[in-house]
Write a protein that holds these residues in place. Structure first.
Motif, PDB file in Angstrom:
ATOM      1  N   PHE A 211      -5.236   4.728  -3.973  1.00 52.30           N
ATOM      2  CA  PHE A 211      -3.970   4.442  -4.641  1.00 52.30           C
ATOM      3  C   PHE A 211      -3.521   5.623  -5.483  1.00 52.30           C
ATOM      4  O   PHE A 211      -2.355   6.037  -5.425  1.00 52.30           O
ATOM      5  CB  PHE A 211      -4.110   3.191  -5.510  1.00 52.30           C
ATOM      6  N   GLU A 212      -4.436   6.204  -6.237  1.00 53.07           N
ATOM      7  CA  GLU A 212      -4.067   7.346  -7.076  1.00 53.07           C
ATOM      8  C   GLU A 212      -3.707   8.558  -6.231  1.00 53.07           C
ATOM      9  O   GLU A 212      -2.788   9.307  -6.554  1.00 53.07           O
ATOM     10  CB  GLU A 212      -5.205   7.692  -8.049  1.00 53.07           C
ATOM     11  N   ARG A 213      -4.437   8.742  -5.130  1.00 54.36           N
ATOM     12  CA  ARG A 213      -4.104   9.844  -4.228  1.00 54.36           C
ATOM     13  C   ARG A 213      -2.723   9.615  -3.617  1.00 54.36           C
ATOM     14  O   ARG A 213      -1.932  10.544  -3.460  1.00 54.36           O
ATOM     15  CB  ARG A 213      -5.160   9.939  -3.113  1.00 54.36           C
ATOM     16  N   SER A 214      -2.432   8.373  -3.292  1.00 55.60           N
ATOM     17  CA  SER A 214      -1.144   8.019  -2.708  1.00 55.60           C
ATOM     18  C   SER A 214      -0.009   8.248  -3.711  1.00 55.60           C
ATOM     19  O   SER A 214       1.070   8.735  -3.355  1.00 55.60           O
ATOM     20  CB  SER A 214      -1.167   6.557  -2.262  1.00 55.60           C
ATOM     21  N   ARG A 215      -0.254   7.933  -4.959  1.00 52.10           N
ATOM     22  CA  ARG A 215       0.759   8.180  -5.989  1.00 52.10           C
ATOM     23  C   ARG A 215       0.969   9.684  -6.182  1.00 52.10           C
ATOM     24  O   ARG A 215       2.102  10.140  -6.399  1.00 52.10           O
ATOM     25  CB  ARG A 215       0.332   7.535  -7.306  1.00 52.10           C
ATOM     26  N   TYR A 216      -0.118  10.435  -6.081  1.00 55.98           N
ATOM     27  CA  TYR A 216      -0.014  11.888  -6.220  1.00 55.98           C
ATOM     28  C   TYR A 216       0.788  12.501  -5.076  1.00 55.98           C
ATOM     29  O   TYR A 216       1.688  13.318  -5.305  1.00 55.98           O
ATOM     30  CB  TYR A 216      -1.411  12.513  -6.274  1.00 55.98           C
ATOM     31  N   THR A 217       0.482  12.106  -3.828  1.00 52.48           N
ATOM     32  CA  THR A 217       1.202  12.688  -2.687  1.00 52.48           C
ATOM     33  C   THR A 217       2.678  12.306  -2.707  1.00 52.48           C
ATOM     34  O   THR A 217       3.529  13.088  -2.273  1.00 52.48           O
ATOM     35  CB  THR A 217       0.569  12.257  -1.355  1.00 52.48           C
TER      36      THR A 217
ATOM     37  N   SER B 253      -3.212   6.454   3.744  1.00 51.46           N
ATOM     38  CA  SER B 253      -2.874   6.168   2.340  1.00 51.46           C
ATOM     39  C   SER B 253      -2.165   7.334   1.674  1.00 51.46           C
ATOM     40  O   SER B 253      -1.460   7.149   0.682  1.00 51.46           O
ATOM     41  CB  SER B 253      -4.140   5.798   1.555  1.00 51.46           C
ATOM     42  N   GLU B 254      -2.352   8.554   2.192  1.00 56.66           N
ATOM     43  CA  GLU B 254      -1.606   9.690   1.646  1.00 56.66           C
ATOM     44  C   GLU B 254      -0.130   9.622   2.039  1.00 56.66           C
ATOM     45  O   GLU B 254       0.725  10.132   1.329  1.00 56.66           O
ATOM     46  CB  GLU B 254      -2.212  11.007   2.139  1.00 56.66           C
TER      47      GLU B 254
END
Length: 465
Positions: free
Chosen positions: A74-80, A207-208
């Protein structure tokens, strides 16, 4: 315990340590493989008729923290998502410039106003008249270039959005294939841990691109949904399937429109970042530029003797018609190119005013100082042309700086959770080497038991003879 039992137990120990050694070797060789999860051998005591028969291998264990994986994704997805949006905004902002930059529309407006002020002091000076026309042309070029940059950024974001959708579809088809293989091998009692690693790597990639939730069935198959519960994958998919489709400005999943909104279906991922840039940020930037262009056309048209006819700035050569797209086709009236004296006497004038007559110039300067109504999102509802242009540039640059600040925050959080995931589920070579030493000792001990049992059997056979 009989010698036979001792031999059976020792042999089971040898077999178990052989498998452990192979598994530890597999872990070490994949220590740097992205997405590889450390494997362990599940062992239990073998019991027959209430008597211990050594050790039994129950299977290969792949122990992961599903909650940690969920949070890391989720955090990686928010970052991308933020990375995609910030990149698009930066591309546009580089052309837009800062309010004080030579290339900004706010500077171009200020220079045109200054040129009129200079002309007021020397109204019959042909060089000063030509300078006004030159600055008007420069302002139009800046509006055209800035609008073109916004359009190009929007087009690029749409292209990247489609590529991201295609990547999600390709990965989900492969996840579906792995679902089927894992389900079949699980039913046969085979080891599927490496296949699950492959599937998790694909889900990490998905997810990214788009924020997802997953859960695993008892059969080993994984179900993939958007974070708000819209199903993207359930069991296998046929080759070439498109679980996610981009239709115009809508994303479709299972025939249903899914919302690109942080509070709704697609809450994160590059798809959301590109969609925000293409369907929200750039249209908003163009709308703001169009409002500035409309202000220029209308203010200078209103400064003429007949405010219904084209003034210094035109709507593609005509009087003001529509605000939509005006920043891309605003033009300087051709009449002032062949007769620069018209910027002193009026674009509609048929003859020059007397030298020193500043009446029309004052009306043009009044177009800059008069407060007018604007209808642009996030900008003042009432402002002068100069203040509106400055606010426009500052606000649009503010979108970029805010996005980049959020990007830094998202990266710190994503990296922290990803490192926690690697530390927990990844391979620590030092730990694996320690395990090898224990395995070596265990193997030697089991071999020693077999040697002792063998000598005891030899002794029994000698006594029997």
């Amino acid at each position: 315990m009989s010698l036979q039992t001792a031999l059976t137990a020792a042999l089971s120990g040898l077999r178990a340590t052989q498998q452990q050694a192979a598994l530890v070797s597999h872990n070490i060789s994949n220590a740097t493989t992205p997405g590889f999860v450390r494997k362990e051998l599940d062992l239990s005591t073998a019991v027959t008729g209430g008597l211990g028969q050594g050790v039994r291998v129950d299977g290969v264990a792949r122990r992961v923290d599903e909650l940690l994986i969920r949070d890391a994704r989720f955090e990686r997805s928010r970052y991308t998502a933020q990375e995609a949006r910030a990149s698009a905004l930066a591309d546009y902002a580089n052309v837009l410039g800062q309010p004080q930059d030579e290339r900004s529309v706010s500077t171009a407006v200020a220079k045109l106003q200054q040129a009129f002020s200079t002309l007021r002091d020397q109204s019959d000076n042909e060089a000063a008249q030509a300078a006004v026309v030159d600055k008007a042309d420069a302002l139009v070029r800046r509006l055209h270039d800035t609008a073109a940059a916004a359009t190009a950024t929007q087009t690029d974001a749409k292209t990247r959005l489609q590529a991201s959708v295609d990547q999600v579809n390709s990965a989900l088809v492969r996840v579906g294939e792995l679902n089927g293989t894992i389900a079949r091998q699980t039913a046969q009692g085979a080891d599927t841990s490496d296949l699950r690693d492959q599937r998790d790597r694909l889900l990490d990639q998905v997810s990214e691109e788009i924020g997802i939730r997953t859960y695993t069935r008892d059969t080993g198959e994984v179900v993939v949904m958007t974070r708000n519960g819209q199903t993207l994958l359930d069991r296998e998919l046929p080759a070439g399937a498109q679980p996610l489709q981009l239709v115009g400005t809508d994303l479709m999943a299972g025939g249903k429109v899914i919302s690109i909104n942080p509070e709704q279906d697609i809450q994160s991922g590059r798809i959301m970042g590109y969609a925000q840039a293409a369907f929200q940020d750039m249209p908003r930037a163009l709308a703001q530029l169009d409002q500035l262009a409309a202000g220029l056309v209308q203010q200078f048209q209103g400064a003429e003797a007949d405010p219904t006819q084209p003034g210094l700035f035109t709507d593609a050569g005509a009087a003001f018609g529509s605000t939509a797209g005006l920043a891309g086709h605003i033009a300087v009236n051709d009449a002032v190119r062949t007769a620069t004296w018209k910027v002193q006497s009026g674009v509609q004038a048929t003859a020059p005013r007397a030298p020193g007559d500043q009446t029309q110039i004052d009306r043009y300067l009044g177009a800059f100082t008069a407060t007018r109504a604007f209808a642009a999102p996030d900008l003042p509802a009432n402002a002068t042309l100069g203040d509106f242009a400055t606010s426009l540039v500052s606000t649009q640059q503010g979108y970029r700086t805010t996005a980049e600040a959020d990007l830094t925050t998202r990266k710190i959080s994503a990296d922290a959770l990803n490192n926690a995931r690697i530390n927990r589920d990844g391979v620590n070579v030092d730990d694996e080497m320690q395990k090898l030493l224990l395995i070596e000792q265990s193997y030697g001990a089991s071999a020693q038991v077999i040697q002792v049992a063998g000598r005891m059997l030899d002794t029994l056979l000698q006594l029997r003879n």
